[in-house]
Scaffold this motif. Structure first.
Motif, PDB file in Angstrom:
ATOM      1  N   ASN A 191       0.087  -7.722  -6.088  1.00  0.00           N
ATOM      2  CA  ASN A 191      -0.697  -6.499  -5.902  1.00  0.00           C
ATOM      3  C   ASN A 191      -2.176  -6.670  -6.239  1.00  0.00           C
ATOM      4  O   ASN A 191      -2.885  -5.682  -6.445  1.00  0.00           O
ATOM      5  N   ILE A 224      -5.033  -4.652  -4.153  1.00  0.00           N
ATOM      6  CA  ILE A 224      -4.427  -3.520  -3.433  1.00  0.00           C
ATOM      7  C   ILE A 224      -5.159  -2.217  -3.737  1.00  0.00           C
ATOM      8  O   ILE A 224      -5.425  -1.411  -2.830  1.00  0.00           O
ATOM      9  N   GLU A 225      -5.514  -2.012  -5.003  1.00  0.00           N
ATOM     10  CA  GLU A 225      -6.220  -0.777  -5.357  1.00  0.00           C
ATOM     11  C   GLU A 225      -7.589  -0.710  -4.690  1.00  0.00           C
ATOM     12  O   GLU A 225      -8.040   0.373  -4.302  1.00  0.00           O
ATOM     13  N   ILE A 251      -8.333  -1.908  -1.745  1.00  0.00           N
ATOM     14  CA  ILE A 251      -8.107  -1.514  -0.346  1.00  0.00           C
ATOM     15  C   ILE A 251      -7.797  -0.024  -0.268  1.00  0.00           C
ATOM     16  O   ILE A 251      -8.264   0.672   0.640  1.00  0.00           O
ATOM     17  N   ARG A 252      -7.016   0.482  -1.219  1.00  0.00           N
ATOM     18  CA  ARG A 252      -6.758   1.924  -1.255  1.00  0.00           C
ATOM     19  C   ARG A 252      -8.059   2.702  -1.426  1.00  0.00           C
ATOM     20  O   ARG A 252      -8.244   3.774  -0.837  1.00  0.00           O
ATOM     21  N   LEU A 287       0.816  -1.212   0.000  1.00  0.00           N
ATOM     22  CA  LEU A 287       0.000   0.000   0.000  1.00  0.00           C
ATOM     23  C   LEU A 287       0.855   1.270   0.000  1.00  0.00           C
ATOM     24  O   LEU A 287       0.318   2.371   0.074  1.00  0.00           O
ATOM     25  N   CYS A 339      -6.657  -9.887  -1.084  1.00  0.00           N
ATOM     26  CA  CYS A 339      -5.512  -9.243  -1.730  1.00  0.00           C
ATOM     27  C   CYS A 339      -4.296 -10.161  -1.724  1.00  0.00           C
ATOM     28  O   CYS A 339      -4.261 -11.183  -1.032  1.00  0.00           O
ATOM     29  N   SER A 350      -0.047  -9.377  -1.669  1.00  0.00           N
ATOM     30  CA  SER A 350       1.057  -8.421  -1.674  1.00  0.00           C
ATOM     31  C   SER A 350       2.099  -8.783  -2.718  1.00  0.00           C
ATOM     32  O   SER A 350       2.903  -7.929  -3.105  1.00  0.00           O
TER      33      SER A 350
END
Length: 310
Positions: free
Chosen positions: A180, A183-184, A186-187, A42, A175, A177
């Motif tokens: 990725n 990840i977007e 979660i952002r 993140l 997600c 790591s």
């Protein structure tokens, strides 16, 4: 937005003070579920604490701030870790102190290893969140390790376990790591927490700023329409001086006009030979003597008399 580490707290006294309008999102989870790797993905911990294969590498509550709009808080892992029992208990008390005291805490992201699902320590932590009335959401990590079908079943069973929790958000995040994935999303969840808090803060401060502007406007208007005594005095002196100057000029003009009038009368009397004061009579007698006779002086034109006397 830029992200920076603003505090590393080993006690409640070390928690950041002030600016409570900035919302906080905490990340918590059992040791070795990939929480630090998720924060690196993140871009929260990318330039700070490196990840470690050993469980329990986060041993304090770390506060990161993103663009002065959001704080991401990394909580120590609970459950098994390479640490003494008394140290584990100290971490537990620190986490509970944080959950109970932070007014700016808006959500807790509970990180869970997708391979293992919810464990007893996760359920105990979720009960603590319910007790403190903290909104929380489950994030399944290491999704790249599982195939699609087992991953979908794990997400469904996790969602089923949340039904009895009033403060749980039913949507389960997934997600990886490593690649990725997710990840977007979660952002996006983190970004959705900002606007409401910022609107409330901006509304409060906008009201204060509007009141200040109105008061300043009234003050400026009063200053422009009602001059101070120190500002009035120079103008009063200036107006009095101007009046005296004007009266003096009018008097001088009357004096000059009067003088011209008398000169014209004397000239006329002198040119026609009639009347006049003693000085005029003497002047005429002298003029007659110098010219030889009074008759020639009387017959001379005014212009010749003026040229002769000059």
């Amino acid at each position: 937005s830029s992200c920076k580490l603003i505090a590393v707290a080993n006690s409640e006294d070390a928690f950041p003070k002030g600016r409570e309008y900035v919302p906080e999102v905490a990340f918590a989870g059992r040791s070795n579920v990939g929480k630090s790797s998720l924060l690196k993905a993140l871009s929260v911990k990318s330039s700070y604490v490196p990840t470690d294969d050993r469980p329990g590498t986060t041993r304090s509550i770390d506060f990161y701030e993103i663009g002065r709009l959001l704080r991401v808080v990394d909580l120590p892992g609970y459950g098994f870790a390479y640490a003494r029992e008394e140290l584990m208990e100290a971490w537990r008390q620190l986490i509970l102190s944080y959950l109970g005291s932070r007014r700016s805490l808006k959500r807790v992201m509970v990180v869970v290893d997708a391979r293992h699902g919810l464990k007893d320590s996760d359920l105990e932590f979720m009960e603590q969140l319910e007790r403190h009335r903290r909104k929380f959401q489950i994030v399944l990590t290491k999704a790249d390790i599982l195939d699609a079908v087992p991953l979908a079943k794990m997400a469904e069973s996790t969602k089923e376990a949340l039904k009895g929790h009033r403060h749980a958000i039913q949507e389960v995040m997934i997600c990886s790591s490593l690649n990725n994935g997710g990840i977007e999303e979660i952002r996006g969840v983190l970004g959705s927490i900002i606007p409401q808090q910022q609107r409330e803060h901006q509304a409060r401060h906008a009201d204060g700023r509007e009141g200040e502007r109105m008061a300043q406007g009234r003050k400026s208007k009063q200053q422009s329409t009602v001059p101070s005594s120190s500002a009035r005095k120079p103008r009063e002196r200036g107006n009095s001086s101007d009046s005296r100057t004007t009266a003096s000029n009018r008097k001088s003009k009357r004096d000059r006009d009067e003088l011209r009038r008398k000169i014209r009368e004397r000239r006329e009397k002198g040119f026609t030979g009639g009347g006049g004061d003693n000085a005029s009579s003497k002047t005429r007698k002298n003029q007659v003597s110098s010219n030889g006779s009074g008759d020639r002086a009387a017959s001379s034109s005014p212009s010749s008399w003026w040229r002769g006397s000059s």
